[in-house]
Structure formats: C-alpha cells, structure tokens
Design a protein around this motif. Structure first.
Motif, PDB file in Angstrom:
ATOM      1  N   MET A 127      57.005  -4.417 -19.420  1.00 56.71           N
ATOM      2  CA  MET A 127      57.585  -4.976 -18.594  1.00 56.71           C
ATOM      3  C   MET A 127      56.144  -3.998 -17.552  1.00 56.71           C
ATOM      4  N   THR A 128      56.457  -4.415 -16.162  1.00 56.64           N
ATOM      5  CA  THR A 128      55.278  -4.227 -15.419  1.00 56.64           C
ATOM      6  C   THR A 128      55.481  -3.171 -14.388  1.00 56.64           C
ATOM      7  N   PRO A 129      54.769  -1.712 -13.737  1.00 50.57           N
ATOM      8  CA  PRO A 129      55.558  -0.873 -12.690  1.00 50.57           C
ATOM      9  C   PRO A 129      55.714  -1.558 -11.703  1.00 50.57           C
ATOM     10  N   MET A 130      56.621  -1.314 -10.956  1.00 50.55           N
ATOM     11  CA  MET A 130      56.244  -1.464  -9.241  1.00 50.55           C
ATOM     12  C   MET A 130      56.279   0.031  -9.019  1.00 50.55           C
ATOM     13  N   ILE A 131      55.479   0.864  -8.623  1.00 51.84           N
ATOM     14  CA  ILE A 131      54.885   1.569  -8.007  1.00 51.84           C
ATOM     15  C   ILE A 131      54.950   2.556  -6.571  1.00 51.84           C
ATOM     16  N   THR A 132      56.672   3.115  -6.433  1.00 49.30           N
ATOM     17  CA  THR A 132      56.247   3.708  -5.048  1.00 49.30           C
ATOM     18  C   THR A 132      55.709   4.988  -4.663  1.00 49.30           C
ATOM     19  N   LEU A 133      54.812   5.509  -4.074  1.00 52.66           N
ATOM     20  CA  LEU A 133      53.963   6.091  -3.212  1.00 52.66           C
ATOM     21  C   LEU A 133      54.709   7.066  -2.922  1.00 52.66           C
ATOM     22  N   ASP A 134      55.581   6.972  -1.747  1.00 54.27           N
ATOM     23  CA  ASP A 134      56.518   7.669  -0.738  1.00 54.27           C
ATOM     24  C   ASP A 134      58.062   7.096  -0.884  1.00 54.27           C
ATOM     25  N   HIS A 135      58.505   7.632  -1.190  1.00 57.32           N
ATOM     26  CA  HIS A 135      60.507   7.072  -1.365  1.00 57.32           C
ATOM     27  C   HIS A 135      61.187   8.848  -0.152  1.00 57.32           C
ATOM     28  N   TRP A 136      60.447   8.395   0.902  1.00 54.82           N
ATOM     29  CA  TRP A 136      61.201   9.371   1.508  1.00 54.82           C
ATOM     30  C   TRP A 136      61.261  10.396   1.762  1.00 54.82           C
ATOM     31  N   VAL A 137      60.587  11.460   0.678  1.00 59.24           N
ATOM     32  CA  VAL A 137      60.619  12.681   0.376  1.00 59.24           C
ATOM     33  C   VAL A 137      58.680  13.252   0.612  1.00 59.24           C
ATOM     34  N   TYR A 138      58.679  14.248   0.674  1.00 62.84           N
ATOM     35  CA  TYR A 138      57.469  15.400   0.683  1.00 62.84           C
ATOM     36  C   TYR A 138      57.514  16.525   0.052  1.00 62.84           C
ATOM     37  N   PRO A 139      57.405  17.366   0.317  1.00 68.01           N
ATOM     38  CA  PRO A 139      56.712  18.693  -0.300  1.00 68.01           C
ATOM     39  C   PRO A 139      56.958  19.493   0.791  1.00 68.01           C
ATOM     40  N   GLY A 140      58.165  20.819  -0.236  1.00 68.72           N
ATOM     41  CA  GLY A 140      58.842  21.294   0.822  1.00 68.72           C
ATOM     42  C   GLY A 140      57.673  22.589   1.511  1.00 68.72           C
ATOM     43  N   TRP A 141      56.545  22.741   1.523  1.00 70.06           N
ATOM     44  CA  TRP A 141      55.213  23.232   1.823  1.00 70.06           C
ATOM     45  C   TRP A 141      54.647  22.638   3.350  1.00 70.06           C
ATOM     46  N   VAL A 142      54.724  20.932   2.913  1.00 67.84           N
ATOM     47  CA  VAL A 142      53.976  19.723   3.980  1.00 67.84           C
ATOM     48  C   VAL A 142      55.525  19.989   5.144  1.00 67.84           C
ATOM     49  N   ALA A 143      56.448  19.893   4.562  1.00 68.11           N
ATOM     50  CA  ALA A 143      57.841  20.257   5.601  1.00 68.11           C
ATOM     51  C   ALA A 143      57.415  21.759   6.781  1.00 68.11           C
ATOM     52  N   ASP A 144      56.716  22.630   5.786  1.00 66.63           N
ATOM     53  CA  ASP A 144      56.602  24.019   6.529  1.00 66.63           C
ATOM     54  C   ASP A 144      55.410  24.126   7.660  1.00 66.63           C
ATOM     55  N   LYS A 145      54.317  22.689   7.029  1.00 70.27           N
ATOM     56  CA  LYS A 145      53.581  22.724   7.986  1.00 70.27           C
ATOM     57  C   LYS A 145      54.143  21.472   9.774  1.00 70.27           C
ATOM     58  N   GLY A 146      54.989  21.433   9.491  1.00 67.37           N
ATOM     59  CA  GLY A 146      55.138  20.275  10.246  1.00 67.37           C
ATOM     60  C   GLY A 146      56.582  19.054   9.924  1.00 67.37           C
ATOM     61  N   GLY A 147      55.637  18.628   8.413  1.00 63.15           N
ATOM     62  CA  GLY A 147      55.951  17.229   7.926  1.00 63.15           C
ATOM     63  C   GLY A 147      54.861  16.077   9.000  1.00 63.15           C
ATOM     64  N   TRP A 148      56.159  15.026   9.348  1.00 63.22           N
ATOM     65  CA  TRP A 148      55.791  13.727   9.783  1.00 63.22           C
ATOM     66  C   TRP A 148      54.713  14.012  11.471  1.00 63.22           C
ATOM     67  N   ALA A 149      55.291  15.458  11.967  1.00 71.01           N
ATOM     68  CA  ALA A 149      54.763  15.616  13.505  1.00 71.01           C
ATOM     69  C   ALA A 149      53.200  16.457  13.248  1.00 71.01           C
ATOM     70  N   ASN A 150      52.949  16.256  12.181  1.00 68.06           N
ATOM     71  CA  ASN A 150      51.480  17.239  12.265  1.00 68.06           C
ATOM     72  C   ASN A 150      50.435  16.026  11.685  1.00 68.06           C
ATOM     73  N   GLN A 151      50.128  15.775  12.355  1.00 66.88           N
ATOM     74  CA  GLN A 151      48.349  15.104  12.005  1.00 66.88           C
ATOM     75  C   GLN A 151      48.125  15.214  10.144  1.00 66.88           C
ATOM     76  N   ALA A 152      47.949  16.516   9.713  1.00 65.21           N
ATOM     77  CA  ALA A 152      47.285  17.021   8.868  1.00 65.21           C
ATOM     78  C   ALA A 152      48.162  16.159   7.776  1.00 65.21           C
ATOM     79  N   THR A 153      49.862  15.936   8.106  1.00 63.11           N
ATOM     80  CA  THR A 153      50.453  15.315   6.799  1.00 63.11           C
ATOM     81  C   THR A 153      49.629  14.392   6.167  1.00 63.11           C
ATOM     82  N   VAL A 154      48.533  13.097   7.013  1.00 65.59           N
ATOM     83  CA  VAL A 154      47.871  12.327   6.494  1.00 65.59           C
ATOM     84  C   VAL A 154      47.117  12.439   5.589  1.00 65.59           C
ATOM     85  N   ASP A 155      46.149  13.562   5.925  1.00 58.70           N
ATOM     86  CA  ASP A 155      45.471  14.125   4.797  1.00 58.70           C
ATOM     87  C   ASP A 155      46.042  14.070   3.695  1.00 58.70           C
TER      88      ASP A 155
END
Length: 425
Positions: A127-155
């Motif tokens: 079979m072929t893998p279909m890989i999803t990089l982001d299914h609505w979940v990010y690390p707690g340490w990213v949440a502590d820094k503001g999640g998607w409200a923080n431009q640094a989350t992009v980097d």
C-alpha cells in the motif's frame, strides 16, 4: 454539455428517479484508481503526549476523555493488515508532532522509529502511505507559547516538517499538510486555542506553512503529490474556499475533498453539524457528485481525491431509518463514479475510517469499518461492520451494472448553488 433545466424539470427528474425503470450503472473504476482507508494520530493512537488536544480532552469540556482511544499506537500492525485484506491501495495516517518533538529542540527517536515502522508496514503490504503532517494537534509547549496566535509557530512547525519529510521521501507517500484548515480554526476557536480576533492570523499562518511545506516536500521528494484536504460545507463553499484553498491553489498537486453531508430543500438535517451530532444528519449521497463537479469546473485539470467520506452511527446502533453503512458506501461510490463519467478527474477515495476512534471530544459517533467499544471493552476488539465485505467487493468488481442508489437525491440540492438545484445530475 447539459443545458440548465428549470426547477420543474429538476422535480421531474427526481420523480423519474423513483418511478422510471433502472438504467445501467456506472462502469467499474480503472485499475489506477486509488482506494484507501484513513485514520489520524491523536484520534486513534492513545498514549497521548502533552498537546493542545490532550489538554482539551482532559479539561472537562468534552463528553469523553481520550484514554487509550483504540490504541493504534500498539495495534497498528493489525489495523494495517485489515486494510491490506480489504485490498485498498492507500493507508492514510497522521504523524503526531507532539509525540516526536516533546519539547523545543528535543526529538524522540523511539517515536520516530514507531512511525518508521508504520510506514514499513504499509509499504510492505503493497500500500501507499498518505501522511498527514497536522491533524489539528500541536505540542503542549507550542500551546504554552500561544499556539497559532504566535507567528513563531510557523517556524516551529516547519522545523518539525524538516525533521519528518526527508525521513519518508522516496516511500511513494502522498502528503497532506494541514487537515481541514477551516475546521481546524473552528475547533481552536471553540476550545480557546485562539480568539476570534486571532482567527485571521491563524489562517494566514496555516496558508504560509502549507505553501512552504509544499516546496519543502518537493525539494526532498520531487515526484511526491501534496495537498491539503478541505471540508466541504454545502451552501458556504465560496466563503470557505476563500479562507484557504483559493490562497494555495498553485501549491496543490491534487485537491483533497472531504464530503460527509448535503443540504436540500427537503433535507436540512445538516444543521446538526453545528453541534457535531453527525449521526442525526440524513445522508445525501448525490451531493458528492455536485461537490466534485464544482471543483472540476473551478480548477480545470486539477486532480481530485476524496480524502474522507463515511457515515457515523449513534454509538454503533442501527440508524432508525434502516440505512446501513453498506448502503451509504455504495450510494456515494455510485455518485462519485457518475461524476467521473461526467469529467471529474477523481483519482482516489478514502473511507473514514478504518476503525472507530475519538471524534474530538466524544466516542459516540461511530465511523469505523471496524467498530470498537473504546469506553466499555478493555480488549478493544475490532468487529467488522457490514461495510467491510461491501468495500472489498467494490474494490474488486465495482458496483453492479443494475445498481440503483438506496437513498433518493435531495429535492433541489443546495450543495453547489445554483447548479445542483436547477441542473441536477
């Protein structure tokens, strides 16, 4: 080319659907068509590391806590084997950023090797893998820094992608960067990951990471096919498209379309989607035709892939109207094939999902080909639904020529206004 019919003509066509003799069904799909099944990381793995969604699920604001979910983390081999036994070509799964990067600059080699083995199991079974990089979940340490409200989350997100993408380049993978970006935003608004004022910024950042991830994937794997799957919202498609897909069009190798429900003058049960009571919605399979034809017109030449389609039941109980998972699957394949006959460049179809899982706060909606009583069965036994044999038969032989959908088309479908109402299939 069909000419637009009047509303009276549309009504006549629908009446004929009920009373006229059955005509020949759609031809079987060609061998190169990709049949698949899907799952996601947080929803199915269990053993959840600290993340935004681990926190939401433990906050008391959801109906159910996540617990071990269906324990894909330790049972992935058996679920991948079940998919292979169906005869599918594609197995979609998600890599959990929170699992592989538990803290800034720290990478968990054990968990990376776990995903290595998932990919090996998939490819080893043809079979072929279909890989999803982001299914609505990010690390707690990213949440502590503001999640998607923080431009640094992009980097931070792109650092994660640079760690994962080269690892699986050359595996033949299909890539999904961001799962359903507009619903991602809705969930973050609901649980407080961003405020309403920060919503446009989150969308801007999701657009940026998709565009940059597209280039990154093609840098390491030039022949890879990359997309983001959109959630098809009837009667709101122009507004939804403007939020994301219109802004990344030139960075899509195919368009992923997730279709679950329709809307028509005689079927407004889609209102239950507002409260996530999807099992209360009356399915409208003909809407998948309208959805696929809409994007065929809007993006000429862009391949389409039904990345998610499925039917929830209420805690695994039969629907009161007797409509079965097999009926739902056959009807949607029928209308998808009709769209292909009318020129829609559909290259694949994934059933959501291979097993029941955690539906973002609750185990009540059951989408699985294999049902699992996550809250009451400590063995987490996978029990096949009627649709397992049905899907296997469809993959082998297509639908019978004599097939007539079990569910009638909606009267004056509002899935793709105005075409789906005034010029129905």
């Amino acid at each position: 080319m069909r000419t637009p019919s009047t509303l009276l003509g549309a009504a006549a066509l629908l009446l004929c659907f009920v009373t006229c003799p059955a005509t020949s069904g759609a031809e079987p799909l060609p061998d190169e068509f990709l049949w698949g099944v899907a799952t996601s990381g947080f929803q199915s793995e269990g053993s959840s590391p600290d993340s935004n969604w681990a926190r939401y699920a433990a906050s008391g604001r959801t109906d159910d806590a996540i617990g071990d979910s269906v324990d894909f983390r330790h049972r992935y081999r058996e679920d991948i084997a079940r998919a292979a036994d169906l005869g599918v070509d594609v197995f979609r799964f998600g890599i959990e950023w929170a699992r592989v990067q538990p803290s800034p600059g720290s990478w968990d080699d054990t968990e990376l090797r776990y995903y290595d083995d998932v990919v090996r199991e998939i490819t080893g079974r043809g079979m072929t893998p279909m890989i999803t990089l982001d299914h609505w979940v990010y690390p707690g340490w990213v949440a502590d820094k503001g999640g998607w409200a923080n431009q640094a989350t992009v980097d931070h997100w792109l650092e994660y992608a640079r760690r994962v993408v080269p690892r699986y380049s050359g595996s033949g993978a299909l890539w999904i960067t961001i799962n359903e970006p507009t619903v991602y935003l809705q969930k973050e608004l609901t649980f407080g990951g961003v405020t309403a004022a920060q919503g446009p910024q989150m969308l801007d950042r999701l657009v940026e990471v998709h565009r940059r991830a597209y280039d990154l994937i093609h840098e390491y794997d030039p022949d890879a096919r990359v997309s983001s799957n959109l959630s098809y919202i009837p009667a709101a498609t122009d507004a939804v498209d403007a939020m994301f897909v219109d802004r990344v069009r030139e960075k899509l190798d195919f368009l992923g379309v997730d279709y679950y429900y329709g809307l028509a003058l005689d079927n407004v049960t889609a209102v239950n989607a507002i409260t996530d009571d999807f099992y209360r919605i009356d399915p409208q399979p003909d809407g998948i035709y309208s959805a696929l034809m809409r994007y065929t017109r809007k993006f000429p030449g862009l391949p389409l892939y039904v990345v998610e389609n499925g039917m929830p039941t209420d805690n695994g109980q039969p629907r009161p109207d007797g409509y079965t998972r097999s009926d739902h699957l056959r009807d949607h394949i029928y209308w998808m094939e009709r769209a292909r006959q009318d020129g829609a460049p559909v290259i694949g179809y994934n059933y959501w999902s291979i097993t029941d899982n955690y539906e973002w706060g609750t185990y009540r909606p059951r989408f699985g080909l294999y049902t699992v009583d996550a809250l009451t069965d400590p063995t987490l036994t996978r029990r096949p639904t009627d649709a397992v044999a049905t899907y296997r038969d469809i993959i082998v032989a297509g639908l019978p020529d004599s097939y007539v959908p079990a569910r009638k088309p909606g009267f004056c479908s509002l899935v793709d206004l105005p075409t789906s109402c005034i010029d129905p299939p």
